[in-house]
Motif scaffolding. Structure first.
Motif, PDB file in Angstrom:
ATOM      1  N   TYR A 593      -3.284  -1.342  -3.030  1.00  0.00           N
ATOM      2  CA  TYR A 593      -4.439  -2.434  -2.837  1.00  0.00           C
ATOM      3  C   TYR A 593      -5.326  -3.463  -4.187  1.00  0.00           C
ATOM      4  O   TYR A 593      -5.665  -1.826  -5.251  1.00  0.00           O
ATOM      5  N   PRO A 594      -5.299  -4.617  -4.061  1.00  0.00           N
ATOM      6  CA  PRO A 594      -6.418  -5.277  -4.834  1.00  0.00           C
ATOM      7  C   PRO A 594      -7.520  -4.302  -5.049  1.00  0.00           C
ATOM      8  O   PRO A 594      -8.600  -4.137  -4.211  1.00  0.00           O
ATOM      9  N   PHE A 595      -7.977  -4.373  -5.869  1.00  0.00           N
ATOM     10  CA  PHE A 595      -9.411  -3.462  -6.894  1.00  0.00           C
ATOM     11  C   PHE A 595     -10.311  -4.848  -6.631  1.00  0.00           C
ATOM     12  O   PHE A 595     -10.503  -6.168  -7.004  1.00  0.00           O
ATOM     13  N   GLU A 596     -11.097  -4.769  -5.800  1.00  0.00           N
ATOM     14  CA  GLU A 596     -12.754  -5.893  -5.647  1.00  0.00           C
ATOM     15  C   GLU A 596     -13.729  -5.474  -6.156  1.00  0.00           C
ATOM     16  O   GLU A 596     -14.076  -4.246  -6.152  1.00  0.00           O
ATOM     17  N   SER A 597     -14.357  -6.330  -6.532  1.00  0.00           N
ATOM     18  CA  SER A 597     -15.488  -5.772  -7.327  1.00  0.00           C
ATOM     19  C   SER A 597     -16.576  -5.199  -6.063  1.00  0.00           C
ATOM     20  O   SER A 597     -17.217  -5.449  -5.278  1.00  0.00           O
ATOM     21  N   GLU A 598     -17.526  -4.380  -6.527  1.00  0.00           N
ATOM     22  CA  GLU A 598     -18.160  -3.863  -5.726  1.00  0.00           C
ATOM     23  C   GLU A 598     -17.097  -3.069  -4.283  1.00  0.00           C
ATOM     24  O   GLU A 598     -18.109  -2.921  -3.673  1.00  0.00           O
ATOM     25  N   MET A 599     -16.127  -2.309  -4.870  1.00  0.00           N
ATOM     26  CA  MET A 599     -15.620  -2.411  -3.698  1.00  0.00           C
ATOM     27  C   MET A 599     -16.064  -0.344  -3.600  1.00  0.00           C
ATOM     28  O   MET A 599     -15.945   0.301  -4.741  1.00  0.00           O
ATOM     29  N   ARG A 600     -15.686  -0.230  -2.322  1.00  0.00           N
ATOM     30  CA  ARG A 600     -17.094   1.179  -1.656  1.00  0.00           C
ATOM     31  C   ARG A 600     -15.289   2.019  -1.505  1.00  0.00           C
ATOM     32  O   ARG A 600     -14.861   0.886  -0.781  1.00  0.00           O
ATOM     33  N   VAL A 601     -15.610   3.213  -0.989  1.00  0.00           N
ATOM     34  CA  VAL A 601     -14.078   4.248  -0.027  1.00  0.00           C
ATOM     35  C   VAL A 601     -14.028   2.922   1.017  1.00  0.00           C
ATOM     36  O   VAL A 601     -13.057   2.894   1.691  1.00  0.00           O
ATOM     37  N   SER A 602     -15.213   2.826   1.373  1.00  0.00           N
ATOM     38  CA  SER A 602     -14.972   2.396   3.074  1.00  0.00           C
ATOM     39  C   SER A 602     -14.485   1.124   3.442  1.00  0.00           C
ATOM     40  O   SER A 602     -13.101   0.960   3.957  1.00  0.00           O
ATOM     41  N   ASP A 603     -14.318   0.279   1.791  1.00  0.00           N
ATOM     42  CA  ASP A 603     -13.686  -0.683   1.914  1.00  0.00           C
ATOM     43  C   ASP A 603     -12.371  -1.019   1.777  1.00  0.00           C
ATOM     44  O   ASP A 603     -11.569  -1.550   2.457  1.00  0.00           O
ATOM     45  N   LEU A 604     -12.093   0.570   1.043  1.00  0.00           N
ATOM     46  CA  LEU A 604     -10.316   0.956   0.249  1.00  0.00           C
ATOM     47  C   LEU A 604      -9.844   1.086   2.143  1.00  0.00           C
ATOM     48  O   LEU A 604      -8.821   0.832   2.655  1.00  0.00           O
ATOM     49  N   ILE A 605     -11.115   2.403   2.855  1.00  0.00           N
ATOM     50  CA  ILE A 605     -10.470   2.661   3.890  1.00  0.00           C
ATOM     51  C   ILE A 605     -10.010   1.709   5.356  1.00  0.00           C
ATOM     52  O   ILE A 605      -8.931   1.460   5.868  1.00  0.00           O
ATOM     53  N   ARG A 606     -11.033   0.621   5.324  1.00  0.00           N
ATOM     54  CA  ARG A 606     -10.924  -1.418   6.270  1.00  0.00           C
ATOM     55  C   ARG A 606      -9.350  -1.620   6.042  1.00  0.00           C
ATOM     56  O   ARG A 606      -9.009  -2.095   6.758  1.00  0.00           O
ATOM     57  N   ALA A 607      -9.408  -1.344   4.250  1.00  0.00           N
ATOM     58  CA  ALA A 607      -7.659  -2.321   4.285  1.00  0.00           C
ATOM     59  C   ALA A 607      -7.215  -1.511   4.205  1.00  0.00           C
ATOM     60  O   ALA A 607      -5.852  -1.995   4.568  1.00  0.00           O
ATOM     61  N   SER A 608      -6.641  -0.466   4.688  1.00  0.00           N
ATOM     62  CA  SER A 608      -5.867   0.094   4.684  1.00  0.00           C
ATOM     63  C   SER A 608      -5.155   0.799   6.342  1.00  0.00           C
ATOM     64  O   SER A 608      -4.611   0.761   7.063  1.00  0.00           O
TER      65      SER A 608
END
Length: 916
Positions: A593-608
Motif C-alpha cells: 500500500y502507498p505510504f502516507e504522511s503520518e500513517m499509523r498501524v491502524s491506517d494500514l489495517i484499515r487500508a487492507s
C-alpha cells in the motif's frame, strides 16, 4: 506569426507525397479496372513500395495472360477471355512479394560477433569503440536515396535490395567482417503527411458516384438542336395528328404542309416559338404542341491530363463532369480548379470542380455540344493540410489563398483541434525547411499567404481533462466530474446510494497529481467517517486532477494499487525512497500500500480491509528496516499491541515509516471446522464437528455409542491422507512392475516362455485397476473400552460400523470363490474345501486371512499351525489364496503386488457393500 529554421532531413513533405501518389494511384487504379481487384486488395497494393508494387503488377499481368491463353477453346467454339483473376491468386501474389528497401525504409539490423575471429579481427573489434556500439540489435532509417548511414562509418546504398541481399551487401564490407548480420525490413504503411491523398480525384473515376447526366427527362429550353434529334409534333383543331420527325444531316426538319425548316443550331425554345408562329399562319384553326423525342449522341474530346485522353460519345444532354467520368477521370497531375471547355478553339467556360464537390455549385458544369473539347491543364499550386480537420488531404489552391482559406477547404477544424498551435511547414527561398507558427484564432491567419508545397498541421488539444475529478471503483457512475475550489469528498459522493453493494466504507484512496514535473502523492480516508461528518478532516478537500478510488470489500484491491506503486517507484530516488508499506497475514486484502504522511498501524489495517475472522487481535509484529552508518541494512522487530489500538490507545498505535512490514497473526488453534462421519450401526449416526485432540471413542460416546447389533470387529475406518499415501504406493509399484515386465519380456523372447509374461501383464492390469481407499485397520472394541490412548480424530475421517456378520469369504485360487455361513468348528482349510478346494496354480504356503477390520494374518502368525488346522477363523474374515509365485518368479514385487490387489479389492467390496 513567428518562424524559425532547423535542419530536418527525415521529413517527408507534400511534393514528395504527390509524386508517390501520382505513380501509385494512377497505375494501380488502371490495374484494378483490368483485374477487378477488391477494395481490400487495392488498399494492400497501394501500401506496397513502388518497386514491390510494380513486381506485384507484373505477376498479375503474367497470370492474366496465362488464364486468357488457357480459356481459348477448340476452333469450332467461340474464344472466351476473362478480365479478372481469382481472389485467392491475387492474395497469394500480394503476400508473396518480397520486401525491398525503399526510400525512408526502416530496418532492424542485428550485429553479432562471429565465433571464430582472427587475431587481427579480435584486436580491431576490441579497440574500435564505433564497432563495439554496433553489437546488438538496432533500428536504422534509410535516407531519401535509400542509403544506410552507420555513425562513424561509411555510408552504404541499399535501395531496392531484399533482406537477403542486404545481408550479403553488409557482410561484404571489410569493416563489418567481424559480424554475423541479420536484417529485417519493417512494414511501411504510410502515416501522417505521407498518407494524405489528393482531394477530389476519386470522384471522377469509374466505380465511384456517377456524374453523367440522364439521357431522358425534360429537355432544357436552351438545348441546341442538331442532326439526329427527334422532334414530336402534335396538331389539334382543324388538323389532328401526332408526328415524329428527325433532323436531317443538313440540319433541316421537313414538316408536311409547312415545308422544310432549318433548325440546326437553334435552341429548342426558339424553335418551338417559331413553329407555333408558322402553324398559326399556315394552318388556320390548328394549334401545335412540340416536345423532344429521342436525343442525338454527340462526340466530344477530353484532352489534357486525364487518364484516358481521346474522344467520347455522350448524350446530347451530357455535361463536362459526365464526359470526364466516361474518360476515366482526371490524372493526379491534372487540375481540378481550371477545367476548360473549348468550342471552335476558344475557351467558352471554365469549371472549378471544388465548387461542385465542396459547395454543390453546378453553375460551371456546362452542357456539351458536338465537337467540344474538354481540356484539363496541369495541376496548379498544391498544399497539404493534416491533423485535426474534417477533410485532411492535398489541395490545389488558387492565388491569394490564406491559411484560413485552406482550413475552409478542409471542412473546418474538428472539436479537438488546437487552433493556436498550428504549424506551417515550408521550403524557403534558400531551399531549407522551415516551420512557421500560425494562430488560426488570430486575424493574422487571414493574411498568411499559402505557397506551393506548404503543409499545414493542426495539432489536437492535450488529452488531459483539466479542472476535473475522476471517480473510479465501486460506484454506480464512475467517470470524470467537474471540479471547483473547495470541493470535498462528500460533494463528489453525496450518499451511499451512489455506491455499489459490497463497498468498503473504511478506505478510499486518492491519487493526487501536483503541478507538471512534481511527484505524485497519495492520501486516504474513511468514506464512512466523511459521510457521517461532512466538512471534517475525514471529508478530504479535493484538488483538480485527483483520482478517487472506492474499493470493494472483496479481493482485487491490488489490481488498482500495484500500478500506482509502479508510478511511485519511477519517481523514487536514493534520498526519497519508494513510499510504500506492506501488510500480510490475517487481513482481508493483504499486500503493498502507498505510504502516507503520518500513517499509523491502524491506517494500514484499515487500508487492507481490516481483520479476518481468524485474526489474532491481541498483538502483531512490525518489521522495520534501517540503514546503518556502515551502509548495511538492518531489520528491527517491534511488537504491536493490537488490543490497545482497538481500545483507542493512541500511544499503542505506532507511527509507520517507509518500507515497514506488518504481520497479522492467526489465532492459535483457529482453523476450518473439523468434522467426521459416523455411519451404520451407531445409535445417532451423522456428521459430527470435532475439536483438535479428540479421540474416536469420545466422538462415538457423543453419538450415543454402538447400536445393539453393531459389529465393531468389522469397522471400516477411512482417512484421506492414508488414501493419498496408498495411491502413491500403487503408482510406485506400477512403475516398478513395468520395468520388471520389460526385462521379463526380453527373457521370454530368448527362452520362449510366454506364460510368465502373460500372467505378469494380467497382474499389472489388476494393479492399475486397484483403488486406493485409505483404510486404517483398527481394533474398535479395544479403543472404546480402553482406559488410555485411542485413535486421534482428523478432519474428514469416516467410520463405517456394519451390522453383525455371519459370513466367511474365500477368494483367490479356489475352484469357486464364495462366501459361507460362519461355523465356529470349521478351520481355514475346511472353508477352502467348501469352495471346491485349491486350483493347481494356488500357493499353499502363502494362504492368509484378512480380518473384518482389515488386519492381515499370514502364515508366520502363531495362529497358523501345520496345514492350517490351528487357524482361528472369525465372522467377517476373508481367506485369500494367492497365485503361486514360481511361474513369475523373476518379478521381485510379486508378493507385495498380489497382497495389495487382494486387500484393495476386499476394502472396496466392504465399502460398496456397506453403501448398498
Amino acid at each position: 506569426m513567428t518562424s524559425f529554421r532547423r535542419s530536418h532531413p527525415g521529413s517527408r513533405y507534400v511534393l514528395a507525397a504527390i509524386a508517390i501518389c501520382i505513380v501509385s494511384v494512377t497505375s494501380t487504379s488502371s490495374l484494378a479496372q483490368t483485374f477487378q481487384l477488391s477494395p481490400a486488395q487495392q488498399q494492400m497494393l497501394n501500401q506496397l513500395p513502388p518497386a514491390q508494387r510494380e513486381q506485384a503488377m507484373d505477376a498479375m499481368r503474367q497470370l492474366q495472360s496465362q488464364q486468357t491463353a488457357g480459356s481459348q477453346q477448340s476452333i469450332n467454339e467461340p474464344i472466351q477471355q476473362s478480365n479478372s483473376i481469382s481472389t485467392d491468386n491475387v492474395d497469394d501474389i500480394l503476400t508473396s512479394v518480397e520486401a525491398t528497401a525503399q526510400s525512408r525504409s526502416r530496418l532492424v539490423i542485428n550485429f553479432t560477433p562471429v565465433e571464430t575471429l582472427t587475431t587481427q579481427q579480435l584486436r580491431t573489434l576490441t579497440e574500435d569503440t564505433v564497432l563495439q556500439k554496433l553489437i546488438g540489435s538496432h533500428l536504422f532509417v534509410l535516407d531519401d536515396s535509400g542509403v544506410l548511414s552507420l555513425q562513424g562509418l561509411e555510408v552504404i546504398p541499399l535501395l531496392g535490395l531484399s533482406e537477403a541481399d542486404i545481408n550479403r551487401r553488409l557482410m561484404a564490407e571489410p569493416f563489418l567482417s567481424s559480424f554475423s548480420i541479420d536484417v529485417r525490413i519493417l512494414s511501411q504503411k504510410p502515416i501522417g503527411v505521407e498518407a494524405l491523398q489528393p482531394f477530389g480525384y476519386d470522384v471522377f473515376k469509374p466505380g465511384g458516384a456517377s456524374l453523367s447526366s440522364p439521357s431522358s427527362g425534360p429537355v432544357p429550353p436552351d438545348y441546341v438542336l442538331g442532326p439526329g434529334d427527334s422532334i414530336r409534333v402534335q396538331l389539334f383543331g382543324n388538323i389532328n395528328g401526332i408526328y415524329e420527325y428527325e433532323v436531317s444531316r443538313d440540319g433541316a426538319l421537313n414538316l408536311p404542309e409547312i415545308g422544310p425548316v432549318t433548325v440546326a443550331g437553334l435552341p429548342f425554345s426558339e424553335f418551338r416559338t417559331d413553329l407555333n408562329k408558322r402553324v398559326q399562319e399556315m394552318l388556320i384553326g390548328t394549334q401545335v404542341s412540340v416536345t423532344m423525342g429521342q436525343l442525338r449522341t454527340i462526340r466530344v474530346y477530353v484532352l489534357g491530363d486525364v487518364n484516358r485522353p481521346g474522344s467520347v460519345v455522350v448524350s446530347g444532354l451530357e455535361t463536362m463532369t459526365g464526359a470526364l467520368y466516361q474518360s476515366g477521370g482526371i490524372s493526379l497531375i491534372g487540375s481540378l480548379r481550371n477545367i476548360q471547355l473549348k468550342r471552335n478553339g476558344e475557351v467558352v467556360s471554365s469549371l472549378d470542380a471544388y465548387d461542385l464537390l465542396i459547395r454543390g455549385d453546378t453553375s460551371g458544369n456546362s452542357r456539351l455540344q458536338p465537337g467540344d473539347v474538354i481540356f484539363v491543364p496541369p495541376i496548379g499550386k498544391t498544399v497539404s493540410i493534416s491533423g485535426a480537420v474534417n477533410r485532411p488531404a492535398i489541395y490545389e489552391v488558387k492565388r491569394l489563398t490564406t491559411a484560413a482559406d485552406l482550413v475552409g477547404l478542409a471542412g473546418g477544424l474538428t472539436p479537438e483541434a488546437y487552433a493556436e498551435g498550428a504549424q506551417l511547414q515550408r521550403i524557403d527561398e534558400g531551399g531549407e525547411r522551415t516551420v512557421l507558427a500560425v494562430n488560426l484564432n488570430d486575424e493574422s491567419a487571414n493574411t498568411i499567404r499559402i505557397m506551393t508545397g506548404d503543409g499545414l498541421l493542426i495539432p489536437t488539444i492535450l488529452p488531459e481533462v483539466e479542472r476535473a475529478i475522476e471517480l473510479a471503483g465501486y460506484v454506480h457512475r464512475p467517470g470524470d466530474y467537474a471540479w471547483y475550489p473547495g470541493m470535498r469528498l462528500t460533494d463528489l459522493i453525496e450518499s451511499t446510494e451512489e455506491l455499489k453493494l459490497g463497498v468498503d466504507m473504511g478506505y478510499v484512496l486518492i491519487r493526487r497529481e501536483g503541478k507538471k514535473g512534481e511527484p505524485i502523492v497519495t492520501l486516504s480516508t474513511s468514506l464512512s467517517a466523511a459521510l457521517q461528518a461532512p466538512g471534517s478532516a475525514d471529508d478530504v478537500v479535493l484538488k483538480a486532477g485527483d483520482t478517487v478510488n472506492v474499493f470493494g470489500a472483496a479481493l482485487g484491491r491490488q489490481r488498482i494499487i500495484l500500478p500506482l506503486i509502479e508510478e511511485l517507484a519511477l519517481q523514487a530516488t536514493l534520498d526519497s525512497p519508494l513510499q510504500k508499506v506492506q501488510v500480510s497475514g490475517d487481513v482481508r486484502a493483504p499486500g503493498v500500500y502507498p505510504f502516507e504522511s503520518e500513517m499509523r498501524v491502524s491506517d494500514l489495517i484499515r487500508a487492507s480491509g481490516n481483520f479476518t475472522e481468524g485474526a489474532y487481535t491481541l498483538e502483531a509484529e512490525l518489521t522495520r528496516y534501517s540503514v546503518q552508518a556502515n551502509g548495511a541494512r538492518e531489520a528491527k522487530f517491534i511488537n504491536i499491541n493490537l488490543d490497545a489500538i482497538r481500545r483507542g490507545d493512541e500511544n499503542a498505535d505506532v507511527a509507520l515509516k517507509v518500507n515497514d512490514y506488518l504481520i497479522i497473526k492467526r489465532s492459535p488453534e483457529w482453523d476450518s471446522f473439523w468434522s467426521v462421519s459416523l455411519e451404520g450401526e451407531i445409535l445417532f449416526p451423522g456428521n459430527y464437528r470435532v475439536r483438535r485432540g479428540e479421540t474416536l471413542a469420545e466422538v462415538i460416546q457423543r453419538a450415543g455409542g454402538l447400536a445393539s447389533h453393531a459389529f465393531p470387529e468389522g469397522a471400516v475406518f477411512l482417512r484421506e491422507t492414508l488414501k493419498d499415501r496408498e495411491q502413491e504406493q500403487i503408482d510406485i509399484l506400477i512403475r516398478s512392475m513395468e520395468k520388471d515386465i520389460t526385462l521379463l519380456s526380453l527373457q521370454s523372447a530368448n527362452s520362449g516362455d510366454s506364460d510368465a509374461l502373460r500372467m505378469s501383464k494380467a497382474l499389472l492390469e489388476q494393479l492399475k485397476a486397484s483403488e486406493a481407499v485409505g483404510r486404517l485397520a483398527i481394533d474398535l472394541q479395544n479403543d472404546i473400552t480402553g482406559s488410555a490412548g485411542g485413535i486421534m480424530i482428523r478432519d474428514g475421517d469416516r467410520l463405517l460400523i456394519p451390522i453383525e456378520s455371519q459370513v466367511v469369504t474365500v477368494i483367490g485360487e479356489t475352484q469357486q470363490n464364495s462366501s459361507h455361513l460362519y461355523q465356529s468348528n470349521l478351520s481355514r482349510d475346511e472353508y477352502i474345501n467348501l469352495s471346491g478346494g485349491l486350483t493347481r496354480r494356488a500357493d499353499k504356503k502363502l494362504i492368509y486371512v484378512v480380518r473384518a477390520n482389515g488386519e492381515v494374518i499370514h502364515k508366520r502368525s502363531r495362529w497358523f499351525g501345520r496345514r492350517g488346522k490351528g487357524t482361528e477363523i472369525r465372522p467377517g474374515d476373508t481367506i485369500v489364496v494367492p497365485l503361486e509365485a514360481d511361474p513369475v518368479r523373476p518379478l521381485s514385487l510379486w508378493t507385495n503386488v498380489t497382497q495389495m490387489v487382494y486387500q484393495s479389492a476386499i476394502a472396496v467390496a466392504a465399502i460398496k457393500t456397506f453403501n448398498q
